[in-house]
Scaffold this motif. Structure first.
Motif, PDB file in Angstrom:
ATOM      1  N   PRO A   1       9.242   8.518   4.832  1.00  0.00           N
ATOM      2  CA  PRO A   1      10.524   8.514   3.443  1.00  0.00           C
ATOM      3  C   PRO A   1      10.217   8.356   1.792  1.00  0.00           C
ATOM      4  CG  PRO A   1      11.297   7.316   5.242  1.00  0.00           C
ATOM      5  CD  PRO A   1       9.994   7.673   5.095  1.00  0.00           C
ATOM      6  N   VAL A   2      10.000   9.015   0.296  1.00  0.00           N
ATOM      7  CA  VAL A   2       9.565   8.957  -0.308  1.00  0.00           C
ATOM      8  C   VAL A   2      10.569   8.127  -1.067  1.00  0.00           C
ATOM      9  CG1 VAL A   2       8.998  10.250  -2.192  1.00  0.00           C
ATOM     10  CG2 VAL A   2       8.397  10.857   0.000  1.00  0.00           C
ATOM     11  N   LEU A   3      10.673   6.902  -1.370  1.00  0.00           N
ATOM     12  CA  LEU A   3      11.078   5.967  -1.833  1.00  0.00           C
ATOM     13  C   LEU A   3      11.365   5.297  -3.357  1.00  0.00           C
ATOM     14  CD1 LEU A   3      11.370   3.221   1.651  1.00  0.00           C
ATOM     15  CD2 LEU A   3      12.674   5.389   1.290  1.00  0.00           C
ATOM     16  N   MET A   4      10.714   6.074  -3.611  1.00  0.00           N
ATOM     17  CA  MET A   4      10.618   6.131  -4.725  1.00  0.00           C
ATOM     18  C   MET A   4       9.270   7.186  -5.751  1.00  0.00           C
ATOM     19  SD  MET A   4       7.191   3.051  -5.877  1.00  0.00           S
ATOM     20  CE  MET A   4       6.789   3.284  -7.124  1.00  0.00           C
ATOM     21  N   ALA A   5       9.836   7.665  -7.021  1.00  0.00           N
ATOM     22  CA  ALA A   5       9.488   8.860  -7.232  1.00  0.00           C
ATOM     23  C   ALA A   5       7.883   7.822  -8.217  1.00  0.00           C
ATOM     24  CB  ALA A   5       9.956   8.708  -8.656  1.00  0.00           C
TER      25      ALA A   5
ATOM     26  N   GLY B   1       0.447  -1.284   0.481  1.00  0.00           N
ATOM     27  CA  GLY B   1      -0.130  -0.073   0.421  1.00  0.00           C
ATOM     28  C   GLY B   1       0.962   0.887   0.056  1.00  0.00           C
ATOM     29  N   TYR B   2       2.098   1.148   0.740  1.00  0.00           N
ATOM     30  CA  TYR B   2       3.038   2.652   0.683  1.00  0.00           C
ATOM     31  C   TYR B   2       3.731   2.764  -0.680  1.00  0.00           C
ATOM     32  CZ  TYR B   2       7.257   4.859   2.364  1.00  0.00           C
ATOM     33  OH  TYR B   2       7.950   5.237   2.542  1.00  0.00           O
ATOM     34  N   PHE B   3       3.694   2.002  -1.382  1.00  0.00           N
ATOM     35  CA  PHE B   3       4.541   1.799  -2.989  1.00  0.00           C
ATOM     36  C   PHE B   3       3.650   1.769  -3.664  1.00  0.00           C
ATOM     37  CE2 PHE B   3       8.752  -0.532  -0.289  1.00  0.00           C
ATOM     38  CZ  PHE B   3       8.993   0.216  -0.816  1.00  0.00           C
TER      39      PHE B   3
ATOM     40  N   VAL C   1       3.265   9.540   2.502  1.00  0.00           N
ATOM     41  CA  VAL C   1       2.519   9.449   3.514  1.00  0.00           C
ATOM     42  C   VAL C   1       2.962   9.935   4.387  1.00  0.00           C
ATOM     43  CG1 VAL C   1       2.178   7.365   4.928  1.00  0.00           C
ATOM     44  CG2 VAL C   1       2.145   6.533   2.006  1.00  0.00           C
ATOM     45  N   VAL C   2       2.075  10.879   4.965  1.00  0.00           N
ATOM     46  CA  VAL C   2       2.042  11.694   6.099  1.00  0.00           C
ATOM     47  C   VAL C   2       1.440  10.749   7.089  1.00  0.00           C
ATOM     48  CG1 VAL C   2       1.909  14.343   7.111  1.00  0.00           C
ATOM     49  CG2 VAL C   2       2.644  13.556   4.606  1.00  0.00           C
ATOM     50  N   TYR C   3       2.284  10.319   8.460  1.00  0.00           N
ATOM     51  CA  TYR C   3       1.652   9.123   9.580  1.00  0.00           C
ATOM     52  C   TYR C   3       1.247  10.476   9.813  1.00  0.00           C
ATOM     53  CZ  TYR C   3       1.150   5.781  13.128  1.00  0.00           C
ATOM     54  OH  TYR C   3       0.723   4.887  13.937  1.00  0.00           O
TER      55      TYR C   3
END
Length: 174
Positions: free
Chosen positions: A122-126, A102-104, A113-115
Motif C-alpha cells: 500500500p502507498v501510505l503517503m504521497a 526504509g518503506y516510508f 514497493v513491489v514485493y
C-alpha cells in the motif's frame, strides 16, 4: 537447561541472516555510482529483504507472546538480566523501525514497493521531496543502531558461551 522452541530458533536465525544480508546489500548498493541496472536490482532485493524481516519480526513477536522464553540462568547477575531484556526490546523495536523507515523513505521518493516484483504494498503517503532526506537519514541512523545492537547481542552471546560457560548461547542453537 531449558531451550527456546524450534520455531523461535528458526525465526531468530532466519531473521538474523536476513538482517545481515540486507545490511551488506545496503552498503554495496549505496556505493555503486550512478543509476545502473545492477544498483536498481540491489535496491529491489534490499527492499524485499526488509519487507521479509518486517513480516517475520511480526510473526516472531506473536510467537514470543504465546511461548514464554526460557528463564535467564540463576548465575546471571541482575544487571545482566536487565541488560539482556533491554537489548531484546531494542532489537524488536529496530526489527520494525528499520524496515518501516526504509518503506516510508521509498514512498517519500515517489517509488512504490513491489514485493518480489509481484505485490505492490500500500502507498501510505504521497511523494514528499522535503521529507525524503529526513527519512533517508532516519533510516541510516536506525540501520547503524541495528548494526550496533546486533553486534553487541552477538558479542554478549559469545561472552556467555566462552567466558561464563552458562549455556545461554546453547539455548538458541539448533
Amino acid at each position: 537447561m531449558q531451550r527456546y522452541t524450534k520455531t523461535a530458533m528458526l525465526l531468530h536465525w532466519l531473521i538474523a541472516l536476513l538482517i545481515i544480508a540486507a545490511f551488506g546489500l545496503g552498503l554495496i548498493m549505496t556505493d555503486i555510482p550512478g543509476l545502473t541496472p545492477t544498483k536498481l536490482k540491489y535496491y529491489s532485493w534490499h527492499k524485499w529483504l526488509g519487507v521479509t524481516v518486517l513480516a517475520l519480526a511480526a510473526l516472531r513477536l506473536l510467537w514470543r507472546k504465546a511461548n514464554v522464553p526460557p528463564p535467564h540462568p540463576a548465575s546471571m547477575a541482575a544487571w545482566q538480566k536487565m541488560a539482556a531484556d533491554g537489548m531484546h526490546v531494542v532489537l524488536y523495536i529496530l526489527m520494525f523501525a528499520v524496515p518501516l523507515s526504509g518503506y516510508f523513505y521509498t514512498l517519500s521518493a515517489g517509488i512504490p514497493v513491489v514485493y518480489l516484483g509481484l505485490f505492490q504494498l500500500p502507498v501510505l503517503m504521497a511523494a514528499n521531496p522535503e521529507l525524503k532526506p529526513v527519512l533517508k537519514e532516519v533510516h541510516y541512523i536506525l540501520t547503524m543502531g541495528m548494526a550496533a545492537a546486533v553486534l553487541a547481542h552477538a558479542l554478549a552471546a559469545l561472552k556467555h558461551h566462552f567466558i561464563d560457560r552458562d549455556g545461554v548461547l546453547r539455548r538458541m542453537l539448533p
